[in-house]
Design an enzyme around this catalytic site. Structure first.
Site, mmCIF file in Angstrom:
data_model
loop_
_atom_site.group_PDB
_atom_site.id
_atom_site.type_symbol
_atom_site.label_atom_id
_atom_site.label_comp_id
_atom_site.label_asym_id
_atom_site.label_seq_id
_atom_site.Cartn_x
_atom_site.Cartn_y
_atom_site.Cartn_z
ATOM 1 N N THR A 166 0.830 -1.211 0.000
ATOM 2 C CA THR A 166 0.000 0.000 0.000
ATOM 3 C C THR A 166 0.862 1.258 0.000
ATOM 4 O O THR A 166 0.536 2.249 -0.659
ATOM 5 C CB THR A 166 -0.955 0.034 1.210
ATOM 6 O OG1 THR A 166 -0.195 -0.037 2.409
ATOM 7 C CG2 THR A 166 -1.921 -1.117 1.182
ATOM 8 N N ASP A 167 1.970 1.226 0.729
ATOM 9 C CA ASP A 167 2.857 2.387 0.775
ATOM 10 C C ASP A 167 3.480 2.661 -0.594
ATOM 11 O O ASP A 167 3.554 3.818 -1.027
ATOM 12 C CB ASP A 167 3.969 2.162 1.803
ATOM 13 C CG ASP A 167 3.455 2.211 3.232
ATOM 14 O OD1 ASP A 167 2.785 3.195 3.583
ATOM 15 O OD2 ASP A 167 3.720 1.272 3.988
#
Length: 381
Positions: A166-167
């Site tokens: 997600t990052d």
């Protein structure tokens, strides 16, 4: 000259998503001023394992930047940052929504100070909505966005993807948003706010299971290493390891059967169409692995690649870095670091033929460039 040469970026981010974004901007020529709390700096500086006292994870995400130590709780630190923002093209931050407003560095205040400023915020759930104030951490977002429920074996528990996906997705969307805003600024003369949410970034890649939900009304769940709609499209066991194949259309299915000398599989009524192969995937896997057990991964790779069938060895990270493409494409950047010595990081993925990335600065020591940057501010008075 790199394409972003002359662009100044104020980097108020730490850990992963923001530093990944600003590193890419720096690689492409932007001057990135990484603003850090003077005593401890970015959290990832303290993450083991260490190389000569420097956190290896920090080193992997913070080249092509200058470190400026500013205490934003002190008036002189606040004043210095405000003056830097006046000179900047981009400010990027990943504080919890509203936190920077308390310091006077929210978008409204900064755009009033510098109307051309592009202000990018990365947060867990975005700047608005009922979850906006919740902290955003990759593991939590993976659970919230449904990818954990799509990952792992059907018999097992939902499983987190093994990297902070997600990052990295949010970092990629952030640089996309910043570049789009820069293009618009060329026409309008004005900056704008770029609002990036880890939650939405993760949802954006859930389109295949969403399409199943929309088409059937049923919520799909994890199928292990199988594919929801295609077979064979999975790792299969050979004599000496795993080989992954991606047989995604009828032509590939025919060539796959030719490559492994099993034309009977192609004509088997259970496997004649992709829909039938998905329905009968267990029988298909059993039949294919019976053939694969007599061949090594290398032998199978040679056969399948000769027929242009997508396949590959299932590798560990060390084996992946030993792939011949890594050396052939200069995938690793080698730099000299004043404290660490020789360090290696992954090269920029975007390769431009005329204005390529220029990786010049190694990851900075905490506050290394403070005096240099603040001296330039004084010279402007």
């Amino acid at each position: 000259m790199a394409p972003l040469d002359g662009l100044r970026v104020i980097d108020l981010t730490r850990v992963v998503a923001g530093p990944f974004c600003t590193m890419m901007l720096g690689d492409m020529g932007a001057e990135v001023l990484k603003i850090e709390e003077p005593a401890h700096g970015d959290d990832s500086r303290a993450w083991a394992p260490f190389i000569q006292g420097s956190g290896s994870f920090f080193l992997s995400l913070n080249r092509s930047k200058k470190s400026v130590g500013l205490d934003l709780k002190a008036p002189e630190g606040v004043d210095a940052l405000r003056r830097l923002v006046e000179t900047a093209d981009v400010l990027i931050e990943n504080f919890r929504p509203g936190s920077l407003a308390e310091l006077g560095f929210d978008y409204t205040a900064m755009s009033a100070l510098n109307p051309r400023l592009i202000y990018c915020s990365i947060s867990g759930y975005g700047q608005t909505g009922p979850a906006a104030q919740l902290p955003g951490y990759d593991a939590v977002i993976q659970g919230e966005a449904g990818i954990m429920d799509m990952t792992g074996s059907p018999e097992g528990a939902p499983t987190r993807v093994g990297v902070a996906i997600t990052d990295y997705l949010a970092g990629l969307y952030a640089i996309q948003g910043i570049l789009l805003a820069l293009i618009d600024r060329q026409k309008s003369g004005l900056g704008q706010h770029v609002d990036i949410s880890l939650f939405e970034a993760m949802l954006s890649v859930m389109r295949l299971p969403l399409s199943v939900l929309l088409a059937t009304g049923h919520t799909p769940s994890r199928v292990g290493n199988d594919h929801l709609n295609i077979a064979p499209y999975e790792p299969l066991r050979a004599k000496d390891g795993l080989i992954i194949v991606a047989v995604a259309n009828p032509g590939l299915w025919g060539r796959f059967c030719e490559a492994i000398d099993r034309p009977g599989l192609r004509d088997d009524p259970r496997f004649k169409t992709n829909t039938l192969r998905v329905t009968n995937r267990e029988a298909l896997k059993e039949a294919v692995e019976a053939v694969f057990q007599g061949l090594t991964v290398q032998e199978l790779t040679e056969r399948l690649q000769a027929k242009n069938v997508p396949c590959g060895r299932v590798r560990s990270i060390s084996e992946a870095m030993a792939h011949p493409q890594v050396a052939a494409r200069d995938v690793v950047v080698v730099q000299q670091h004043p404290q660490v010595g020789t360090i290696e990081t992954l090269a920029p993925v975007v390769r431009l033929s005329r204005t390529p990335a220029e990786v010049r600065l190694p990851p900075p020591a905490l506050g290394k460039h403070t005096a240099e940057v603040l001296a330039r501010l004084k010279s402007r008075v």
